[in-house]
Design a protein around this motif. Sequence first.
Motif, PDB file in Angstrom:
ATOM      1  N   LEU A 140       0.832  -1.201   0.000  1.00  0.00           N
ATOM      2  CA  LEU A 140       0.000   0.000   0.000  1.00  0.00           C
ATOM      3  C   LEU A 140       0.869   1.255   0.000  1.00  0.00           C
ATOM      4  CD1 LEU A 140      -2.715   1.519   0.405  1.00  0.00           C
ATOM      5  CD2 LEU A 140      -2.360   1.225   2.858  1.00  0.00           C
ATOM      6  N   PHE A 141       1.879   1.264   0.850  1.00  0.00           N
ATOM      7  CA  PHE A 141       2.750   2.434   0.951  1.00  0.00           C
ATOM      8  C   PHE A 141       3.448   2.719  -0.372  1.00  0.00           C
ATOM      9  CE2 PHE A 141       6.755   4.566   1.814  1.00  0.00           C
ATOM     10  CZ  PHE A 141       6.351   5.600   2.640  1.00  0.00           C
ATOM     11  N   MET A 142       3.978   1.672  -1.016  1.00  0.00           N
ATOM     12  CA  MET A 142       4.695   1.857  -2.261  1.00  0.00           C
ATOM     13  C   MET A 142       3.754   2.302  -3.385  1.00  0.00           C
ATOM     14  SD  MET A 142       7.680   1.256  -1.159  1.00  0.00           S
ATOM     15  CE  MET A 142       8.669   1.270  -2.652  1.00  0.00           C
ATOM     16  N   ARG A 143       2.557   1.724  -3.427  1.00  0.00           N
ATOM     17  CA  ARG A 143       1.601   2.105  -4.477  1.00  0.00           C
ATOM     18  C   ARG A 143       1.191   3.569  -4.324  1.00  0.00           C
ATOM     19  NH1 ARG A 143      -2.119  -0.134  -8.013  1.00  0.00           N
ATOM     20  NH2 ARG A 143      -1.660  -2.284  -7.436  1.00  0.00           N
ATOM     21  N   LEU A 144       0.895   3.971  -3.101  1.00  0.00           N
ATOM     22  CA  LEU A 144       0.497   5.361  -2.883  1.00  0.00           C
ATOM     23  C   LEU A 144       1.655   6.316  -3.162  1.00  0.00           C
ATOM     24  CD1 LEU A 144      -1.736   5.257   0.325  1.00  0.00           C
ATOM     25  CD2 LEU A 144      -2.455   5.504  -2.050  1.00  0.00           C
ATOM     26  N   ALA A 145       2.882   5.874  -2.878  1.00  0.00           N
ATOM     27  CA  ALA A 145       4.044   6.726  -3.139  1.00  0.00           C
ATOM     28  C   ALA A 145       4.153   7.045  -4.627  1.00  0.00           C
ATOM     29  CB  ALA A 145       5.315   6.045  -2.648  1.00  0.00           C
ATOM     30  N   VAL A 146       3.879   6.053  -5.468  1.00  0.00           N
ATOM     31  CA  VAL A 146       3.922   6.270  -6.916  1.00  0.00           C
ATOM     32  C   VAL A 146       2.772   7.177  -7.351  1.00  0.00           C
ATOM     33  CG1 VAL A 146       3.742   5.158  -9.164  1.00  0.00           C
ATOM     34  CG2 VAL A 146       5.113   4.098  -7.365  1.00  0.00           C
ATOM     35  N   GLU A 147       1.575   6.889  -6.878  1.00  0.00           N
ATOM     36  CA  GLU A 147       0.420   7.705  -7.245  1.00  0.00           C
ATOM     37  C   GLU A 147       0.594   9.157  -6.796  1.00  0.00           C
ATOM     38  OE1 GLU A 147      -3.110   6.046  -5.687  1.00  0.00           O
ATOM     39  OE2 GLU A 147      -3.129   4.304  -7.019  1.00  0.00           O
ATOM     40  N   ALA A 148       1.194   9.333  -5.608  1.00  0.00           N
ATOM     41  CA  ALA A 148       1.297  10.660  -5.006  1.00  0.00           C
ATOM     42  C   ALA A 148       2.319  11.544  -5.696  1.00  0.00           C
ATOM     43  CB  ALA A 148       1.627  10.534  -3.525  1.00  0.00           C
ATOM     44  N   HIS A 149       2.994  11.025  -6.705  1.00  0.00           N
ATOM     45  CA  HIS A 149       3.876  11.879  -7.522  1.00  0.00           C
ATOM     46  C   HIS A 149       3.055  12.975  -8.203  1.00  0.00           C
ATOM     47  CE1 HIS A 149       7.196  13.025 -10.098  1.00  0.00           C
ATOM     48  NE2 HIS A 149       6.422  12.875 -11.167  1.00  0.00           N
ATOM     49  N   ASP A 150       1.792  12.684  -8.453  1.00  0.00           N
ATOM     50  CA  ASP A 150       0.874  13.654  -9.047  1.00  0.00           C
ATOM     51  C   ASP A 150       0.518  14.704  -7.995  1.00  0.00           C
ATOM     52  OD1 ASP A 150      -1.182  15.069 -10.171  1.00  0.00           O
ATOM     53  OD2 ASP A 150      -2.526  13.347 -10.439  1.00  0.00           O
ATOM     54  N   PRO A 151       0.805  15.987  -8.243  1.00  0.00           N
ATOM     55  CA  PRO A 151       0.496  17.027  -7.252  1.00  0.00           C
ATOM     56  C   PRO A 151      -0.980  17.083  -6.871  1.00  0.00           C
ATOM     57  CG  PRO A 151       1.960  17.891  -8.946  1.00  0.00           C
ATOM     58  CD  PRO A 151       1.501  16.528  -9.424  1.00  0.00           C
ATOM     59  N   ALA A 152      -1.850  16.552  -7.727  1.00  0.00           N
ATOM     60  CA  ALA A 152      -3.281  16.584  -7.427  1.00  0.00           C
ATOM     61  C   ALA A 152      -3.704  15.439  -6.515  1.00  0.00           C
ATOM     62  CB  ALA A 152      -4.083  16.519  -8.732  1.00  0.00           C
ATOM     63  N   HIS A 153      -2.808  14.487  -6.262  1.00  0.00           N
ATOM     64  CA  HIS A 153      -3.158  13.327  -5.439  1.00  0.00           C
ATOM     65  C   HIS A 153      -3.303  13.762  -3.976  1.00  0.00           C
ATOM     66  CE1 HIS A 153      -2.791   9.404  -3.436  1.00  0.00           C
ATOM     67  NE2 HIS A 153      -3.156   8.884  -4.589  1.00  0.00           N
ATOM     68  N   PRO A 154      -4.307  13.220  -3.266  1.00  0.00           N
ATOM     69  CA  PRO A 154      -4.528  13.617  -1.861  1.00  0.00           C
ATOM     70  C   PRO A 154      -3.323  13.391  -0.953  1.00  0.00           C
ATOM     71  CG  PRO A 154      -6.414  12.396  -2.698  1.00  0.00           C
ATOM     72  CD  PRO A 154      -5.354  12.314  -3.758  1.00  0.00           C
ATOM     73  N   ALA A 155      -2.467  12.420  -1.275  1.00  0.00           N
ATOM     74  CA  ALA A 155      -1.319  12.114  -0.410  1.00  0.00           C
ATOM     75  C   ALA A 155      -0.034  12.798  -0.879  1.00  0.00           C
ATOM     76  CB  ALA A 155      -1.115  10.601  -0.340  1.00  0.00           C
ATOM     77  N   HIS A 156      -0.117  13.667  -1.881  1.00  0.00           N
ATOM     78  CA  HIS A 156       1.091  14.274  -2.442  1.00  0.00           C
ATOM     79  C   HIS A 156       1.903  15.023  -1.393  1.00  0.00           C
ATOM     80  CE1 HIS A 156       3.701  16.279  -5.337  1.00  0.00           C
ATOM     81  NE2 HIS A 156       3.403  17.421  -4.757  1.00  0.00           N
ATOM     82  N   GLU A 157       1.267  15.864  -0.644  1.00  0.00           N
ATOM     83  CA  GLU A 157       1.979  16.678   0.348  1.00  0.00           C
ATOM     84  C   GLU A 157       2.610  15.801   1.419  1.00  0.00           C
ATOM     85  OE1 GLU A 157       1.069  20.369   3.450  1.00  0.00           O
ATOM     86  OE2 GLU A 157      -0.366  19.859   1.880  1.00  0.00           O
ATOM     87  N   TYR A 158       1.888  14.767   1.831  1.00  0.00           N
ATOM     88  CA  TYR A 158       2.407  13.859   2.858  1.00  0.00           C
ATOM     89  C   TYR A 158       3.703  13.198   2.392  1.00  0.00           C
ATOM     90  CZ  TYR A 158       2.909   9.704   5.739  1.00  0.00           C
ATOM     91  OH  TYR A 158       3.412   8.723   6.562  1.00  0.00           O
ATOM     92  N   TYR A 159       3.683  12.626   1.202  1.00  0.00           N
ATOM     93  CA  TYR A 159       4.871  11.926   0.709  1.00  0.00           C
ATOM     94  C   TYR A 159       6.007  12.893   0.393  1.00  0.00           C
ATOM     95  CZ  TYR A 159       2.869   7.259   0.476  1.00  0.00           C
ATOM     96  OH  TYR A 159       2.349   6.037   0.821  1.00  0.00           O
ATOM     97  N   GLN A 160       5.673  14.070  -0.065  1.00  0.00           N
ATOM     98  CA  GLN A 160       6.695  15.043  -0.422  1.00  0.00           C
ATOM     99  C   GLN A 160       7.525  15.438   0.807  1.00  0.00           C
ATOM    100  OE1 GLN A 160       5.432  18.948  -2.052  1.00  0.00           O
ATOM    101  NE2 GLN A 160       6.762  18.478  -3.780  1.00  0.00           N
ATOM    102  N   GLY A 161       6.887  15.503   1.947  1.00  0.00           N
ATOM    103  CA  GLY A 161       7.594  15.912   3.149  1.00  0.00           C
ATOM    104  C   GLY A 161       8.074  14.782   4.030  1.00  0.00           C
ATOM    105  N   ARG A 162       7.707  13.547   3.670  1.00  0.00           N
ATOM    106  CA  ARG A 162       8.001  12.437   4.575  1.00  0.00           C
ATOM    107  C   ARG A 162       9.503  12.189   4.748  1.00  0.00           C
ATOM    108  NH1 ARG A 162       5.697   7.994   7.015  1.00  0.00           N
ATOM    109  NH2 ARG A 162       7.094   6.208   7.209  1.00  0.00           N
ATOM    110  N   HIS A 163      10.286  12.283   3.681  1.00  0.00           N
ATOM    111  CA  HIS A 163      11.712  11.981   3.795  1.00  0.00           C
ATOM    112  C   HIS A 163      12.417  12.980   4.711  1.00  0.00           C
ATOM    113  CE1 HIS A 163      12.247   8.544   1.175  1.00  0.00           C
ATOM    114  NE2 HIS A 163      11.407   9.096   0.314  1.00  0.00           N
ATOM    115  N   ASP A 164      12.061  14.243   4.617  1.00  0.00           N
ATOM    116  CA  ASP A 164      12.669  15.230   5.504  1.00  0.00           C
ATOM    117  C   ASP A 164      12.250  14.987   6.954  1.00  0.00           C
ATOM    118  OD1 ASP A 164      14.068  16.491   3.504  1.00  0.00           O
ATOM    119  OD2 ASP A 164      12.517  17.993   3.124  1.00  0.00           O
ATOM    120  N   THR A 165      10.995  14.606   7.141  1.00  0.00           N
ATOM    121  CA  THR A 165      10.520  14.301   8.488  1.00  0.00           C
ATOM    122  C   THR A 165      11.264  13.096   9.057  1.00  0.00           C
ATOM    123  OG1 THR A 165       8.323  15.146   7.919  1.00  0.00           O
ATOM    124  CG2 THR A 165       8.487  13.745   9.874  1.00  0.00           C
TER     125      THR A 165
END
Length: 234
Positions: A140-165
Amino acid sequence: MNAPSQHPTKPRRPQGVARPINSHRRLSPEERRGQIAREAARFIAYYGSYGVSMQTIADAVGLTLPGLYHYVSNREELLALIIETYYDDGAFSFEQSLPAEELRTLEVGRDSKGHQQYSLPRYLEGIVKQNSQRMELVMLFMRLAVEAHDPAHPAHEYYQGRHDTMLDFMSGIPWKLPERYQDSAAFEGLIRTVYCTMDGVQVQALTNPHDSIIDLWAKAEPVLFPSPEWDSCR
């Protein structure tokens, strides 16, 4: 542990039944939200967040669609619930990231001020073992990570900041490190490499049923933490 082999079947409502019939005890709001997160995670892991309708989730948990919307008002809130339930719950707390008995086995000495230090290689090994028991969530995590590359995806902001967190979290733990990694820039480079490797190991384990995440990590670990440099830090 190999990736799950059986896809969840999308529930179909029997003909003539206007609404789901739930004969089980009434769940508390907290229990119901947990059930929704669990079933939604299971379906999205296989079909993607765009491949599962809200009606499918409602049927899976025995609710009408309006009933489901009482707990999660839209798809964005549903994804937020899944992430909150499975990823952020303890993900950035050293004390909650692994069982207490495992954390005690990570102790490898004290610094010059007498503060406890921990083994980074053993900590990561514990995370890999934990993930090996929940490969459906890794999927699930990996699939959402790929989908969230799209800025319009609901999880985009979460994944974008996760590595820094995650980097901030790992930098705040008193690891016992070889001298060269006591430099903050060197440590940051190591941690980024570690998590890129872990992501690759997880993808390989998910795509090849003959590879286990534990075995793959065991091969990568000596490269990331070579002997003799890391021997006293294990």
